[in-house]
Scaffold this active site. Structure first.
Site, short mmCIF file in Angstrom:
data_model
loop_
_atom_site.label_atom_id
_atom_site.label_comp_id
_atom_site.label_asym_id
_atom_site.label_seq_id
_atom_site.Cartn_x
_atom_site.Cartn_y
_atom_site.Cartn_z
N HIS B 37 49.02 67.61 36.59
CA HIS B 37 49.64 68.52 35.62
C HIS B 37 51.05 68.05 35.27
O HIS B 37 51.47 68.09 34.11
CB HIS B 37 49.73 69.94 36.18
CG HIS B 37 48.43 70.56 36.55
ND1 HIS B 37 48.06 70.80 37.86
CD2 HIS B 37 47.40 71.01 35.80
CE1 HIS B 37 46.86 71.37 37.89
NE2 HIS B 37 46.44 71.51 36.65
N GLN B 148 42.38 63.66 31.58
CA GLN B 148 41.10 62.98 31.39
C GLN B 148 40.18 63.17 32.60
O GLN B 148 39.02 62.80 32.55
CB GLN B 148 41.36 61.50 31.15
CG GLN B 148 40.12 60.73 30.72
CD GLN B 148 40.23 59.27 31.09
OE1 GLN B 148 41.04 58.54 30.51
NE2 GLN B 148 39.44 58.82 32.05
N SER B 185 43.42 67.32 42.15
CA SER B 185 42.75 68.53 41.66
C SER B 185 43.21 69.71 42.49
O SER B 185 43.40 69.58 43.72
CB SER B 185 41.23 68.38 41.80
OG SER B 185 40.60 69.65 41.66
#
Lengths: 280, 280
Positions: B37, B148, B185
């Protein structure tokens, strides 16, 4: 008044208007403009610095056996009427400009779109919501104007705007009628002379229902029956539906309690006509 | 950096920015921000005058038996990371602010959203498209940034933007990885120590597939088999899918011909992880 056919053409003009701080009103139409549309454009012109009229017969809101290909078109007349009513731009894209190659994204909702016209036109409101979303994103209006003749559409669009956070005020405008009460509609052009005469009974029937409500009747079944019986007097007419629902939720009700929409759809020959009244 | 929780709050600030002619970049996230992020926010800060990071765990993109309620949340840490990376606003609405009472409007598409993750998460992309449309309409960005790692999501959003005429540039940014290659993640926080060690094989397997492609192999079945066999070496892992599809169309292909996405989803315990590579 300028005629624009491309999305990039509209975007360029809208960006310039935004830079100048001008307010924009949008009147989405399928063209073949009549006095109903004219009243929307005039109101938009009074309330906004600039007015865009979109003129696009939207294929995806027609069912397979409906009148997409025969829907009346007259861009030249539309441009005269729009200009006279105060529009700055008539936006008339080709189908291929609005739906490029692999188009496959849709805006859809449940609730106000589940009843009334949805029964005989199951993907109609999905098509309406999708094209109206696209037109909103292309023209970036502060206000958009819709006729109350399509009362369910008005309720559906208002719900969509609220749910998806479009920063647009949706303004519903009164039904404009012919002298005999028939609601103005581009589809009235389909009617033969005898059908045209017969069509007047639709509004008269709804008016009888309205009188009943005004005289204190609150039983929806009774009012619907009165309207249906009146329509049935006209042999050329076949009823699609006559219903009384809450407005703008479009939920069924047995006894009136709060604002209502009394709506009817009929066929005369192959022509489908709708009309309604709303009571607060 | 300011934390805003209401839609009207964001609208006021965005309107002011627009008046000043400032460009706006949006980074939509579900919070629990990591370096992936951060890289999006930093890029948005380089390319735009103002940056909004949205931080919202979107209930409607989770299936009934998925991890909505356990999804990790840490707004305080998110605000520190966002501010440090160059965001001007962290937008963290409550669920009830985004989905009021009778919410029932959805944006959905077919095509790139039909395969891969859609098989085990059937209404996932409908939820994504709907919330992203809402965030676009609330924050009115000129550019929006997506990782992506969610390559299918990136393809879906690009298609939605093109189809619905959002005037927004969608920018896909490279996957950021841990030292052992595991894609960053928020869901990595679910992994136990042994699961975390096992997880590294996902990227290693994809890397083997990538090497095969680079060495000239064009038979998708062979490449997929190689990836699957490598993953199968790790007993803690269960494969959801390994597929090679065209990109950005996300259509199946037998022999490589044009840009491809090789994508994999696996379960480790209850945790579902995805990873991929794209080759032009």
């Amino acid at each position: 008044m300028e005629i624009i056919t491309t999305i990039s053409g509209i975007r360029g003009i809208v960006k310039e208007w935004k830079r100048e701080g001008l307010s924009i009103g949008l009147v989405p139409t399928m063209g073949y403009l009549h006095e109903g549309h004219e009243s929307l454009i005039e109101r938009a012109a009074r309330e906004n610095d600039r007015v865009i009229v979109s003129d696009f017969v939207n294929p995806i809101q027609f069912g397979e056996n409906e009148d997409f290909s025969s829907y009346p078109r007259d861009i030249e007349m539309d441009s005269i009427i729009s200009g006279r009513a105060g529009a700055d731009i008539l936006f008339c894209p080709e189908g291929s400009e609005m739906y490029k190659g692999s188009f496959s994204t849709f805006v859809d909702l449940t609730g106000p779109s589940d009843r009334l016209c949805a029964k005989s036109r199951p993907s109609h409101f999905r098509g309406v919501c999708t094209v109206v979303s696209k037109l909103f994103l292309i023209t970036e209006p502060g206000r958009a104007y819709f006729g109350q003749k399509d009362a369910q559409q008005l309720a559906v669009i208002k719900k969509m705007v609220r749910d998806l956070n479009f920063d647009i005020e949706i303004i519903g405008c009164p039904i404009i009628r012919e002298e005999d009460g028939l609601a103005k509609s581009s589809r009235n052009s389909y009617l033969s002379e005898s059908e045209r005469r017969a069509a007047a009974i639709l509004n008269k029937a709804l008016d009888e229902g309205k009188s009943l409500v005004e005289s204190g009747e609150r039983d929806c079944v009774k009012i619907i029956e009165t309207i249906k019986q009146k329509i049935a007097q006209e042999p050329l007419m076949r009823i699609d539906y006559v219903e009384i629902v809450s407005f703008p939720e479009i939920e069924p009700m047995a006894v009136m309690d709060g604002p209502i929409l009394a709506a009817a759809a009929v066929y005369i020959g192959k022509t489908r006509l709708i009309d309604n009244f709303i009571m607060e």
